[in-house]
Motif scaffolding. Structure first.
Motif, PDB file in Angstrom:
ATOM      1  N   SER A 255       0.847  -1.193   0.000  1.00 33.08           N
ATOM      2  CA  SER A 255       0.000   0.000   0.000  1.00 33.08           C
ATOM      3  C   SER A 255       0.882   1.241   0.000  1.00 33.08           C
ATOM      4  O   SER A 255       1.993   1.183   0.524  1.00 33.08           O
ATOM      5  N   PRO A 256       0.436   2.379  -0.513  1.00 31.41           N
ATOM      6  CA  PRO A 256      -0.938   2.633  -0.960  1.00 31.41           C
ATOM      7  C   PRO A 256      -1.219   2.262  -2.417  1.00 31.41           C
ATOM      8  O   PRO A 256      -2.364   2.369  -2.843  1.00 31.41           O
ATOM      9  N   SER A 308      -5.717   0.983   5.948  1.00 34.13           N
ATOM     10  CA  SER A 308      -6.446   2.013   5.198  1.00 34.13           C
ATOM     11  C   SER A 308      -5.454   2.983   4.598  1.00 34.13           C
ATOM     12  O   SER A 308      -4.288   3.023   4.995  1.00 34.13           O
ATOM     13  N   ALA A 309      -5.922   3.796   3.667  1.00 33.76           N
ATOM     14  CA  ALA A 309      -5.095   4.864   3.127  1.00 33.76           C
ATOM     15  C   ALA A 309      -5.988   6.074   2.896  1.00 33.76           C
ATOM     16  O   ALA A 309      -7.108   5.935   2.405  1.00 33.76           O
ATOM     17  N   SER A 310      -5.520   7.238   3.310  1.00 33.51           N
ATOM     18  CA  SER A 310      -6.320   8.448   3.106  1.00 33.51           C
ATOM     19  C   SER A 310      -5.434   9.678   3.218  1.00 33.51           C
ATOM     20  O   SER A 310      -4.348   9.634   3.799  1.00 33.51           O
ATOM     21  N   ASP A 311      -5.915  10.778   2.660  1.00 32.84           N
ATOM     22  CA  ASP A 311      -5.181  12.039   2.803  1.00 32.84           C
ATOM     23  C   ASP A 311      -5.981  12.992   3.695  1.00 32.84           C
ATOM     24  O   ASP A 311      -5.706  14.177   3.753  1.00 32.84           O
ATOM     25  N   LYS A 376      -5.393  17.583   6.577  1.00 31.24           N
ATOM     26  CA  LYS A 376      -5.449  17.415   5.126  1.00 31.24           C
ATOM     27  C   LYS A 376      -4.017  17.227   4.656  1.00 31.24           C
ATOM     28  O   LYS A 376      -3.170  18.089   4.876  1.00 31.24           O
ATOM     29  N   GLU A 379      -0.459  13.918   0.255  1.00 30.86           N
ATOM     30  CA  GLU A 379      -0.591  12.594  -0.350  1.00 30.86           C
ATOM     31  C   GLU A 379      -1.275  11.675   0.645  1.00 30.86           C
ATOM     32  O   GLU A 379      -1.315  11.973   1.836  1.00 30.86           O
ATOM     33  N   LYS A 380      -1.708  10.541   0.146  1.00 26.69           N
ATOM     34  CA  LYS A 380      -2.324   9.562   1.048  1.00 26.69           C
ATOM     35  C   LYS A 380      -1.290   8.950   1.988  1.00 26.69           C
ATOM     36  O   LYS A 380      -0.171   8.671   1.562  1.00 26.69           O
ATOM     37  N   ALA A 412     -10.458   7.813   9.227  1.00 22.97           N
ATOM     38  CA  ALA A 412     -10.354   8.648   8.038  1.00 22.97           C
ATOM     39  C   ALA A 412     -11.690   9.339   7.877  1.00 22.97           C
ATOM     40  O   ALA A 412     -12.725   8.794   8.208  1.00 22.97           O
ATOM     41  N   GLU A 415     -14.791  11.470   1.976  1.00 25.85           N
ATOM     42  CA  GLU A 415     -14.622  12.562   1.030  1.00 25.85           C
ATOM     43  C   GLU A 415     -15.809  13.521   1.055  1.00 25.85           C
ATOM     44  O   GLU A 415     -15.647  14.721   0.979  1.00 25.85           O
TER      45      GLU A 415
END
Ligand code: GDP
Length: 420
Positions: A255-256, A308-311, A376, A379-380, A412, A415
Motif C-alpha cells: 500500500s498505498p 487504510s489509506a487516506s489524505d 489534510k 498525499e495519502k 479517516a 470525502e
C-alpha cells in the motif's frame, strides 16, 4: 537475567506526589542499584545536612547511566523473580510526552501516583486523560503518602471513588488501587502492618500480576518499508515488522499503490541461513517474486487484511510546540516510515485536559493542549486506527525541524464530509 520477559511501565502523576520516591524504593528494595549507590547518596545527604530521600537514588542511578553509553530514553530497570521491569523515561522529563506519543517509549502498563493527602490534582487528571488517549489499559493507581492520613481506609476509599468516577468517564478502568507509603516502605515489597484492612498484594507483587500480551504479533501484518537495497542482482526490501508475522510464500499487498506479489525469501541480519518466518519487532529484509519499484514509506500487509489509506484524517493531537498549532501552515507528518506534508483543515475541538470540557471555536492549539483536529495531507498515508493498531495508528508532527506534537488516528474522514 537477559532471558526473562520484559514489561515496560511508565510512572505518571502530579509533581511531588512521590513518583521518584516510589521508583527509588522499588530500585532499593529489589537491589537494582549499582553497588555503593545507596551509601554514596546517604553520605552526600549527611554532608549537605539534607535528610535522605529515596528520590535521590533515582538521580544517582541516572547519573551513572549518563556516564555510560548514551541512550535517548532514560531506562531504569529492576527485576522480580518473574520478569524484568523497565521504567520508561523518568517523571518530569521534558521528553516524556514526546517519547510516549512518538512510540519511542512503548509503555505497556502504567502506575498513576496520587498523594493521599492532597488527593486528585489537575495533573493527576491530565495524566489519566493522556493514558486513555494512548490506549494504555493496564493501570494501577498508587495512593502514596498513606502515612500522612494515618493509613486511613476511609480516606483511601474516598480517593478511589473520586478517581474511578473521573477515569471511568474516559473509559479507563484501573485494575487496582494500592495504598502505599513509599517513603516508609509500607506495602511496597511486603504487606503493611499499618494497613491490615488492605487485602491485596503489595506493589511489587502486584506488578507481577500485570498480564503481558503479545498482541502485536497476533495483529495483521504491517511491514513498513524503510529502505530498498540492491544486493547482487536482488532487491532487498528492508524494515521493521510493526505487527503480525510474515513467511516465505505469503501473498502480500503493497500500500498505498495496491501492488500484489509473493514473498520469495526472508533475510535476517547476522543469520547464516535464510529465514522461513519473521514476527513483530524484528528487523528483516525480504525479497519479492515481482520486483516492483518499491520505496520507503510503503507498507506491506497480507492481501486479505490491508490497512487504510487516506489524505484526510480525523485525529487527536497533543501539542508541545512553542508556537501554537494553526491552520494554513505546512507541517510534516511522520507515520512509521512515511513522511508527508500536511495542513490542519479544521480544529474541531480543543479539550481542557483537567475538566475535560471542550472549548469551542478555538483558532489554535496551544502548548500542552489536547485537541481533535482534521488533517489534510498532500498525499495519502497508509494507516490503521489507533485502537486497532497502535504502531500504525500514531504519528508525530514536525514543525520546521522539531517534533512538536503527536497524535493518534481515530479514523479517516469520508470525502463527502470534506467537501461540505
Ligand atoms: P515526584 O515529584 O512525584 O517525583 O515526587 P518525589 O518522589 O520527589 O517526592 C516528593 C516529596 O514527597 C519528597 O520530599 C518525598 O520525600 C516525599 N514523599 C514521597 N513519598 C512519601 C511518602 O510515602 N510519605 C511521605 N510523608 N512523604 C513522601
Amino acid at each position: 537475567d537477559a532471558k526473562k520477559e520484559i514489561l515496560k511501565i511508565v510512572v505518571v502523576g502530579h509533581v511531588d506526589h512521590g513518583k521518584s520516591t516510589v521508583i527509588g524504593r522499588l530500585l532499593y528494595d529489589t537491589k537494582a542499584l549499582p553497588e555503593g549507590t545507596v551509601e554514596k547518596v546517604k553520605r552526600i545527604s549527611k554532608e549537605t545536612g539534607k535528610p535522605f530521600e529515596y528520590a535521590y537514588l533515582l538521580d544517582a542511578f541516572e547519573e551513572e547511566q549518563r556516564q555510560g553509553i548514551t541512550i535517548d530514553i532514560t531506562q531504569i530497570q529492576f527485576h522480580t523473580q518473574k520478569r524484568n521491569y523497565v521504567i520508561i523515561d523518568a517523571p518530569g522529563h521534558r521528553e516524556f510526552l514526546k517519547n510516549m506519543i512518538s512510540g519511542a517509549a512503548n509503555a505497556e502498563a502504567a502506575l498513576l501516583i496520587i498523594c493521599a493527602n492532597e488527593g486528585i490534582q489537575e495533573q493527576s487528571k491530565r495524566h489519566g486523560y493522556i493514558l486513555s488517549l494512548l490506549g494504555i489499559q493496564k493501570i494501577y493507581v498508587i495512593v502514596n503518602k498513606m502515612d500522612l492520613i494515618d493509613y486511613s481506609e476511609i480516606k483511601f476509599n474516598q480517593i478511589k471513588k473520586d478517581m474511578d468516577k473521573f477515569l471511568n468517564n474516559l473509559n479507563v478502568f484501573p485494575l487496582k488501587y494500592i495504598p502505599v507509603s513509599a517513603f516508609n516502605g509500607e506495602n511496597i515489597t511486603k504487606p503493611s502492618d499499618k494497613m491490615k484492612w488492605y487485602k491485596g498484594k503489595p506493589l511489587l507483587d502486584a506488578l507481577d500480576l500485570f498480564e503481558k500480551d503479545n498482541a502485536l504479533e497476533d495483529k495483521p501484518l504491517r511491514f513498513p518499508i524503510q529502505d530498498v537495497y540492491k544486493f547482487d542482482s536482488r532487491r532487498i526490501v528492508a524494515g521493521r515488522i510493526e505487527s503480525g508475522k510474515l513467511k516465505v510464500g505469503d501473498e502480500i499487498l503493497i500500500s498505498p499503490e495496491g501492488k500484489c506479489t509473493k514473498i520469495k525469501s526472508i533475510e535476517g541480519w547476522n543469520v547464516k541461513k535464510p529465514l522461513k518466518e519473521a514476527v513483530a519487532g524484528e528487523s528483516v529484509g525480504i525479497t519479492l517474486e515481482d520486483e516492483f519499484f518499491n520505496k520507503r514509506g510503503e507498507i506491506i500487509s497480507h492481501r486479505e487484511n490491508a490497512p487504510s489509506a487516506s489524505d484526510f484524517l480525523k485525529v487527536n493531537v497533543f501539542w508541545l510546540g512553542k508556537n501554537p498549532l494553526v491552520k494554513n501552515k505546512k507541517y510534516k507528518i511522520k507515520l512509521v516510515t512515511q513522511e508527508v506534508e500536511g495542513e490542519i483543515h479544521s480544529i474541531d475541538k480543543v479539550i481542557d485536559a483537567t475538566t475535560l470540557k471542550a472549548i469551542e471555536n478555538v483558532g489554535e492549539v496551544k502548548t500542552n493542549d489536547v485537541a481533535e483536529v482534521t488533517l489534510k495531507l498532500k498525499e495519502k498515508v497508509v494507516f490503521d486506527s489507533f485502537s486497532s493498531n497502535p504502531n500504525t495508528g500514531r504519528f508525530v508532527i514536525v514543525d520546521g525541524y522539531d517534533v512538536c506534537g503527536g497524535g493518534i488516528i481515530s479514523r479517516a474522514k469520508t470525502e463527502e464530509k470534506y467537501n461540505t
